[in-house]
Structures are given as structure tokens and as C-alpha cells.
Scaffold this active site. Structure first.
Site, mmCIF file in Angstrom:
data_model
loop_
_atom_site.group_PDB
_atom_site.id
_atom_site.type_symbol
_atom_site.label_atom_id
_atom_site.label_comp_id
_atom_site.label_asym_id
_atom_site.label_seq_id
_atom_site.Cartn_x
_atom_site.Cartn_y
_atom_site.Cartn_z
ATOM 1 C CG ASP A 213 -2.096 0.957 0.877
ATOM 2 O OD1 ASP A 213 -2.158 1.672 0.075
ATOM 3 O OD2 ASP A 213 -2.857 1.081 2.024
ATOM 4 C CE LYS B 117 -5.979 3.267 1.367
ATOM 5 N NZ LYS B 117 -5.067 3.212 0.308
ATOM 6 C CE LYS C 17 -5.732 10.106 0.349
ATOM 7 N NZ LYS C 17 -5.053 8.599 0.312
ATOM 8 C CE LYS D 219 -1.536 4.398 3.444
ATOM 9 N NZ LYS D 219 -2.692 4.672 2.575
#
Length: 522
Positions: free
Chosen positions: A314, A363, A406, A478
Site C-alpha cells: 500500500d 485499507k 483527497k 503504508k
């Protein structure tokens, strides 16, 4: 062009023009704990010899999700820089650049000058890295739109730039990909018009021959490499977030089981795992830029068996990157975070896919783990009496109106001395794909370079490659994948320091430090 640097290093470094060999002593401290809790710290050292192939190979990049926001933005950025395409906006002329890329737009401290002042050099000037404009890009997508139309659909880039790039983009069309409807949100079904695992007559998606899908991907990689005269290929997943696959004994827990489960069309073998198997068998580095658990235990073992590089998971672009810095700052300052509340809304196709609960869960897991090792680093703040965790709430909402921008809002609530509290609130608005695309460049450039580095211990005759799980890519990921038995490092500063020091040791420079004796001693 990266500036040239002449390193006047010691006799421990030799350079014959094609190969750089450096001898290096790795020093660390071994800590042991006895029954009473007493710590014993012992300095350790190990001599290594590192070898770097200095020749830059012709490299291909195959993206899974070539026609998505990230894919089209990546190709556009490479073309704009390669052909020096500037464009006009209401703010003036914008020249092409790679801002946001560590390898292309950041610097490394290489030492001090005669007066003790720090001297910095471009990151890509220390060791020879592949230039992004030299990458040959292709890949797969479940949508068949040519990249000029896909870029228009993505709504990321200025229209003027899109028009200038159109002659290049319209010639690029993604290869047909695989599509298993159970793994991504049903709202993606309308995009799936470029799929090869479908029945020609009925149009029904077939998931009854997953091994054939593995072989098709392998064939695509070989053909792409042959057609473009490439020395090597790297594959990166930047397609939709999948739901988490169930990890089960006898299915995906070992290398043999995951291969057998794929051949038996087990429902928990995900498309991203099929791509991983194909790449590992081809010994092609495979990087997962989405949060699903592509690298189940069987895939890691398979990569070990074939000595093939993998990295994930990610992309770490906005909110999570800030979180890894701010949480580290608070804990290192002796402040005790007790809760982190994170809210996001976005309107691109990633947000559309994440509006489905199972995909959001993938996520949520990747974003939640980013502070785990930071908390574990301080037993004064986090212990049995006070608690060893924080309340961490994550919300993601799909809001079409904001497009690729975002919006992230965070609140850090921390405990101070004597019952005091501290609250930090952050409102961050970022253009999602323009943050993610430089990460792709860095991941690919560094993964390729690591293939050209080998090492051996002082008493060994043969050189070895890095361990297949490329933890050195963690700066850009991530939920960084770690070697089994080891915990991921999430602190951004630690991740960056590891990269810098690797580059320094490879050219014979000492590990960086900030003792600054030049100004602190008489």
C-alpha cells in the site's frame, strides 16, 4: 542529469568502471534480558563486502492497473519529462519535474565542508540509478480505454497537458487483465471490458482455471520483455484494492499449498496473488501498491525458494506518512498519544471501490498498523498499568465531487504530565494520484537498483542477494512487509536513514551521524 561526484574513499573501496566493491564493518548492539529484567548491552561487529553492478540496464515497468488514475499519471509524468513538455495554466508556465520523488527530487547529506557546514547532493548522484524517463512502461487493465481516454476519465492532469500528451498516449492500450468479481467491489463491473478470463460465447467471467491465468501473465511478461529488448522487467500492482483473502492451512500457508490451491482454483486465491505467483516464477520483482494481503505466507515462502524480490503493501502518500512522523515525534518527546481519529473522503475510482465494506476493511488494516512499532518502542508510556495500545479510528467516505483531491482530517489526543492533555488537529488536502505516482517511480528505481547489489561476509566465498522481502522499500509503503519473524519498521525517519546509510556505505562513506564534533569540541 545527476551531478557527478568523486568519492575519495579508503583502500576498502575499489571501482573498475563496471563494478564497485566496498568492505564495510557493520556495528550494532546485542541486548539480553535476564530473569530479573536487567539489560546487558554488548557491542557487536561483522565485516561485509558489498558489490554493486554499475551498469544501468534497460528496464521495463509493467503496471497492473495501467489505465487507472495512478497508471495514466505515471505514464504522463514520464512522457512529459522525457520530451520536456511544458504547459500553461492560469498560474503561468509549468515545466516538467518529478517533485514528490525521493530519488529524483531530494538530497542526501554527504559530509561537511572545511568550515564544518553540511554539504548535500542529489539522491540519485550517489549511486547509478535508472532514469525514470528511460523506463519502458506497459501493463494490464480490466478497462480497454487507450491511455489518452483513460487519462481524460481520471481527471487528474490539466487539460492543456492532456492535449499535448495525447499523440503519445493514444498509441498505448492496456493488455487484457484477469478479473475475479469476488475480490473487488461490484461497482467496478462496468469497467471490466478488457478481461481474458471470460467465456467467448456467454460473456461469463471464468475463475475455474487460475493456473492458466498464471501462465498467461508469465507469457505477457516474456513477450513484453522480448518486444522491447529489455534487460529486466518489474511489475507493480496499482489496481483496485481487493478484499482480504482468508489465510488457511492447506491453502496459502506454504509455497507448495498456494501453488496447489491455485491449480485447484481455490476461491481464496486473489488476482493480486496470481500476479505474484507469475512474477516469482519468472524471477521478476513484484511490488504491491494496494493494502490487500497479497503476500500470504505461502507467497513469501515461494519468493524465498525462487530468490525473487517482493515488496509491499500500500502506497504511503499523505495522511499515513504524516502519521508515521507525528506519532514518532510525540512518543520520542515523552508525550503519550491515547487516541488518533482519522477521517478521509475522496472521489476518484479508488474511493468508489473502497466504498464497499470488504475493500474498505483492507485499507483500514493497512492504515491502522502504522504506529504499532512506535508504541512498542516506549515501555514508559505504554505498559501493563497504562495500557499498551491507543484508540485508532479510521473512516473513509466516497464523495464524487472532490475527484482526485483527497481530504484527510486527523485528531491526535495525547496525555501530558500531571493529568494534562494535548490535542493536535490536522486538515490535509492532497491530489491523490500526484502524490502516489512519485512513490511508484521510487519503488521501481530502488527495487531495480537492489537487484544490482550483492554481499558476502568476510569469511564467505560467494556473494548473496538481499533477502527477497525488500524492507528497504518501506519508506514508500503504508503497511511495510517484513521478513517473517521480524516486526515492520513504520517510523519514516528510520526508514529514510536506512536508505541513506546503505547508499553511503556502498560508496565507502561512513554511516551518517549528527555528533558534529567540528563545532562541539574544542
Amino acid at each position: 542529469m545527476a551531478q557527478q561526484i568523486q568519492f575519495n574513499t579508503s583502500e576498502k573501496t575499489t571501482n573498475n568502471g563496471d563494478t564497485l566493491v566496498t568492505k564495510f564493518t557493520y556495528e550494532n548492539s546485542l541486548v539480553e534480558t535476564d530473569a530479573s529484567g536487567k539489560l546487558t548491552v554488548t557491542p557487536t561487529k561483522q565485516d561485509y563486502e558489498f558489490k554493486v553492478d554499475l551498469k544501468q540496464p534497460k528496464t521495463g515497468l509493467m503496471l497492473v492497473g495501467l489505465g487507472g488514475n495512478n497508471g495514466t499519471t505515471l505514464v504522463s509524468s514520464i512522457l512529459a519529462n522525457k520530451h520536456n513538455i511544458s504547459f500553461e495554466t492560469k498560474e503561468g508556465t509549468i515545466k516538467p519535474n518529478f517533485y514528490g520523488s525521493v530519488t529524483q527530487s531530494s538530497t542526501i547529506k554527504i559530509g561537511v565542508d572545511a568550515t564544518g557546514n553540511d554539504v548535500y547532493a542529489p539522491f540519485n548522484s550517489i549511486v547509478p540509478l535508472v532514469n525514470p524517463t528511460d523506463l519502458v512502461v506497459g501493463g494490464w487493465d480490466i478497462s480497454k480505454l487507450p491511455l489518452d481516454q483513460a487519462s481524460k476519465r481520471a481527471k487528474v492532469l490539466d487539460v492543456t497537458l492532456q492535449e499535448k500528451l495525447k499523440p503519445y498516449l493514444k498509441e498505448m492500450t492496456p493488455l487484457p487483465s484477469i478479473y475475479y468479481p469476488d475480490f473487488i467491489a461490484m461497482n467496478q463491473k462496468e469497467r471490466a471490458d478488457n478481461v481474458y478470463n471470460v467465456d467467448a460465447k456467454s460473456g461469463e467471467v471464468k475463475t475455474d482455471n487460475k493456473w492458466a491465468d498464471v501462465e498467461k501473465i508469465r507469457s505477457d511478461i516474456k513477450e513484453f520483455k522480448k518486444q522491447n529488448g529489455l534487460d529486466k522487467v518489474i511489475v507493480l500492482w496499482t489496481a483496485n484494492t481487493e478484499r482480504y483473502a482468508e489465510v488457511a492451512a492447506g491453502v496459502n500457508d506454504t509455497a507448495d499449498n498456494v501453488l496447489e490451491a491455485t491449480k485447484n482454483n481455490h476461491p481464496e486465491i486473489a488476482p493480486s496473488t496470481v500476479f505474484a505467483i507469475a512474477c516469482i516464477l519468472e524471477q521478476v520483482p513484484y511490488i504491491n501498491g494496494s493494502p490487500q494481503n497479497t503476500f500470504v505466507p505461502g507467497i513469501i515462502e515461494l519468493a524465498e525458494k525462487h530468490n525473487s524480490f517482493i515488496g509491499g503493501d500500500d502506497f504511503k502518500s499523505g495522511q499515513t506518512k504524516i502519521k508515521s512522523v507525528l506519532a514518532q515525534f510525540l512518543v520520542d518527546a515523552g508525550i503519550r498519544p491515547v487516541s488518533i481519529a482519522s477521517y478521509n473522503h475522496l472521489g476518484n475510482n479508488d474511493g468508489f471501490n473502497l466504498s464497499a465494506p470488504q475493500q474498505f476493511r483492507s485499507k483500514e488494516i493497512s492504515k491502522a498498523s502504522v504506529v504499532d512499532d512506535i508504541i512498542e518502542s516506549n515501555q514508559i508510556l505504554y505498559n501493563d498499568e497504562k495500557g499498551k495500545s491507543i484508540d485508532h479510528c479510521i473512516v473513509i467516505k466516497y464523495l464524487p465531487a472532490v475527484g482526485d483531491s483527497k481530504v484527510a482530517m486527523d485528531e491526535y489526543y495525547s496525555e501530558l504530565m500531571l493529568g494534562g492533555h494535548n490535542k493536535i488537529s490536522i486538515h490535509n488536502v492532497c491530489e491523490d494520484s500526484l502524490l502516489a505516482t512519485p512513490l511508484i517511480i521510487d519503488l521501481v528505481v530502488i527495487a531495480e537498483f537492489l537487484q544490482r547489489v550483492s554481499y558476502k561476509k568476510a569469511d564467505e566465498a560467494e556473494y548473496h542477494d538481499f533477502y527477497p522481502v525488500l524492507t528497504l522499500l518501506s519508506y514508500w509503503l503504508k503497511a511495510p512487509l517484513a521478513k517473517p519473524g521480524f516486526k515492520p519498521i513504520n517510523g519514516l525517519n528510520k526508514q529514510r536513514q536506512a536508505l541513506e546509510n546503505l547508499f553511503r556505505l556502498l560508496v565507502g562513506l561512513p554511516i551518517n551521524n549528527e555528533l558534529r564534533f567540528e563545532e562541539r569540541l574544542v
